[in-house]
Design a protein around this motif. Structure first.
Motif, PDB file in Angstrom:
ATOM      1  N   ARG A  40       1.056  -0.886   0.549  1.00  0.00           N
ATOM      2  CA  ARG A  40       0.211   0.051   0.276  1.00  0.00           C
ATOM      3  C   ARG A  40       0.674   1.332   0.211  1.00  0.00           C
ATOM      4  O   ARG A  40       1.962   0.820   0.425  1.00  0.00           O
ATOM      5  CB  ARG A  40      -1.231   0.062   1.303  1.00  0.00           C
ATOM      6  CG  ARG A  40      -1.819  -0.939   1.070  1.00  0.00           C
ATOM      7  CD  ARG A  40      -2.688  -0.724   2.243  1.00  0.00           C
ATOM      8  NE  ARG A  40      -3.719  -2.352   1.848  1.00  0.00           N
ATOM      9  CZ  ARG A  40      -4.721  -1.786   3.181  1.00  0.00           C
ATOM     10  NH1 ARG A  40      -5.087  -1.442   3.916  1.00  0.00           N
ATOM     11  NH2 ARG A  40      -6.097  -2.952   3.201  1.00  0.00           N
ATOM     12  N   THR A  42       0.641   5.631   0.621  1.00  0.00           N
ATOM     13  CA  THR A  42      -0.194   6.959   0.678  1.00  0.00           C
ATOM     14  C   THR A  42       0.891   7.955   0.702  1.00  0.00           C
ATOM     15  O   THR A  42       1.835   8.221   1.351  1.00  0.00           O
ATOM     16  CB  THR A  42      -0.641   6.466   2.268  1.00  0.00           C
ATOM     17  OG1 THR A  42      -1.514   5.475   2.925  1.00  0.00           O
ATOM     18  CG2 THR A  42      -1.567   7.892   2.877  1.00  0.00           C
ATOM     19  N   ARG A  48      -5.934   9.284  -0.424  1.00  0.00           N
ATOM     20  CA  ARG A  48      -6.220   7.828  -0.429  1.00  0.00           C
ATOM     21  C   ARG A  48      -4.609   7.115  -0.205  1.00  0.00           C
ATOM     22  O   ARG A  48      -3.920   7.141  -0.278  1.00  0.00           O
ATOM     23  CB  ARG A  48      -7.032   8.010  -1.475  1.00  0.00           C
ATOM     24  CG  ARG A  48      -6.836   7.536  -3.191  1.00  0.00           C
ATOM     25  CD  ARG A  48      -7.020   7.558  -3.851  1.00  0.00           C
ATOM     26  NE  ARG A  48      -8.501   8.368  -4.033  1.00  0.00           N
ATOM     27  CZ  ARG A  48      -9.084   9.467  -5.027  1.00  0.00           C
ATOM     28  NH1 ARG A  48      -7.415  10.118  -5.153  1.00  0.00           N
ATOM     29  NH2 ARG A  48     -10.052  10.380  -4.039  1.00  0.00           N
ATOM     30  N   TYR A  50      -3.604   3.521  -1.749  1.00  0.00           N
ATOM     31  CA  TYR A  50      -3.311   2.887  -3.248  1.00  0.00           C
ATOM     32  C   TYR A  50      -2.320   1.611  -3.103  1.00  0.00           C
ATOM     33  O   TYR A  50      -1.579   1.127  -2.322  1.00  0.00           O
ATOM     34  CB  TYR A  50      -2.110   3.587  -3.910  1.00  0.00           C
ATOM     35  CG  TYR A  50      -2.871   5.078  -4.628  1.00  0.00           C
ATOM     36  CD1 TYR A  50      -3.668   5.442  -5.487  1.00  0.00           C
ATOM     37  CD2 TYR A  50      -2.681   6.305  -3.468  1.00  0.00           C
ATOM     38  CE1 TYR A  50      -4.099   6.774  -5.547  1.00  0.00           C
ATOM     39  CE2 TYR A  50      -3.180   6.890  -3.934  1.00  0.00           C
ATOM     40  CZ  TYR A  50      -3.813   7.719  -5.207  1.00  0.00           C
ATOM     41  OH  TYR A  50      -3.963   8.634  -5.522  1.00  0.00           O
ATOM     42  N   ILE A  66      -0.365   0.010 -10.047  1.00  0.00           N
ATOM     43  CA  ILE A  66      -1.501   0.883  -9.123  1.00  0.00           C
ATOM     44  C   ILE A  66      -2.426   0.024  -9.630  1.00  0.00           C
ATOM     45  O   ILE A  66      -2.929  -0.395 -10.951  1.00  0.00           O
ATOM     46  CB  ILE A  66      -1.867   1.909  -9.393  1.00  0.00           C
ATOM     47  CG1 ILE A  66      -0.615   3.032  -8.842  1.00  0.00           C
ATOM     48  CG2 ILE A  66      -2.794   2.515  -8.925  1.00  0.00           C
ATOM     49  CD1 ILE A  66       0.197   2.755  -8.078  1.00  0.00           C
ATOM     50  N   SER A  68      -5.221  -0.419  -7.159  1.00  0.00           N
ATOM     51  CA  SER A  68      -6.869   0.347  -7.115  1.00  0.00           C
ATOM     52  C   SER A  68      -6.025   2.093  -6.442  1.00  0.00           C
ATOM     53  O   SER A  68      -5.286   1.257  -5.670  1.00  0.00           O
ATOM     54  CB  SER A  68      -7.687  -0.692  -5.717  1.00  0.00           C
ATOM     55  OG  SER A  68      -7.263  -0.968  -5.200  1.00  0.00           O
ATOM     56  N   LEU A  71      -6.618   4.545 -11.677  1.00  0.00           N
ATOM     57  CA  LEU A  71      -6.115   5.512 -11.553  1.00  0.00           C
ATOM     58  C   LEU A  71      -7.052   6.542 -12.864  1.00  0.00           C
ATOM     59  O   LEU A  71      -6.791   7.914 -12.759  1.00  0.00           O
ATOM     60  CB  LEU A  71      -4.686   5.971 -11.535  1.00  0.00           C
ATOM     61  CG  LEU A  71      -3.923   5.586 -10.592  1.00  0.00           C
ATOM     62  CD1 LEU A  71      -2.464   5.889 -10.840  1.00  0.00           C
ATOM     63  CD2 LEU A  71      -4.247   6.231  -9.281  1.00  0.00           C
ATOM     64  N   LEU A 119       2.975   9.024  -6.532  1.00  0.00           N
ATOM     65  CA  LEU A 119       1.262   9.047  -6.699  1.00  0.00           C
ATOM     66  C   LEU A 119       1.415  10.164  -5.965  1.00  0.00           C
ATOM     67  O   LEU A 119      -0.033  11.357  -6.192  1.00  0.00           O
ATOM     68  CB  LEU A 119       1.017   8.606  -5.496  1.00  0.00           C
ATOM     69  CG  LEU A 119       0.921   6.613  -6.198  1.00  0.00           C
ATOM     70  CD1 LEU A 119       0.542   5.774  -4.885  1.00  0.00           C
ATOM     71  CD2 LEU A 119      -0.407   6.687  -6.881  1.00  0.00           C
TER      72      LEU A 119
END
Length: 163
Positions: A40, A42, A48, A50, A66, A68, A71, A119
């Motif tokens: 994960r 962030t 959020r 990712y 990625i 979920s 994007l 991100l």
């Protein structure tokens, strides 16, 4: 004195380092000379979460997707900047032909934090409409065709070595 080049880390070593580093906490599957690692990311405390997938094989550059959220959906269907593939979204984290990432570098200290940084700029792009993450985006064929070190040295000779 002559220094040798650092040895490449094996897939098993990279996998173990990812498992041990709390910043790359996740889970994966180790194969023969390759692995997948899910973690994960962030980018900021207000961002959020990712879900990312890192694919590594000892004979090619690491790849980060990625999984979920989607994007492209977050972007309202607009073409994503600075990616190799739209779906599944494969991030452009570094320029392979410049050797920003080398096989002796740890993935948990390079590719994983670079994913969060990418991100961060993605979220900025969503708000501002401009990619401010910098970088150069090569064509996909350039990524797959890595320039050998010997060819790179012929093009750009090194300064004399101190021996």
């Amino acid at each position: 004195m002559r220094f040798s080049e650092p040895k490449s880390l094996t897939a098993a070593q990279q996998f173990l380092l990812l498992r041990k580093n709390p910043l790359s906490a996740g889970d994966g599957t180790l194969g023969s000379g390759c692995f997948e690692w899910r973690f994960r990311a962030t980018p900021t405390p207000l961002s959020r979460i990712y879900e990312a997938r890192l694919e590594f094989a000892s004979d090619r550059s690491p790849r980060v997707y990625i999984e979920s959220p989607d994007l492209v959906t977050l972007a309202g269907g607009k073409k994503l900047p600075h990616v190799y593939e739209q779906r599944p979204t494969r991030l452009c984290l570094y320029l392979p032909r410049t050797y920003e990432w080398q096989p002796w570098m740890r993935l948990d200290q390079t590719i994983v934090p670079w994913t969060s940084l990418w991100l961060f700029y993605f979220e900025d792009w969503l708000g501002e409409g401009e990619w401010r993450g910098g970088g150069e985006h090569p064509e996909p064929r350039d990524v797959e065709r890595r320039i050998s070190r010997s060819r790179l040295r012929r093009r750009h000779p090194l300064r004399e070595r101190i021996e």
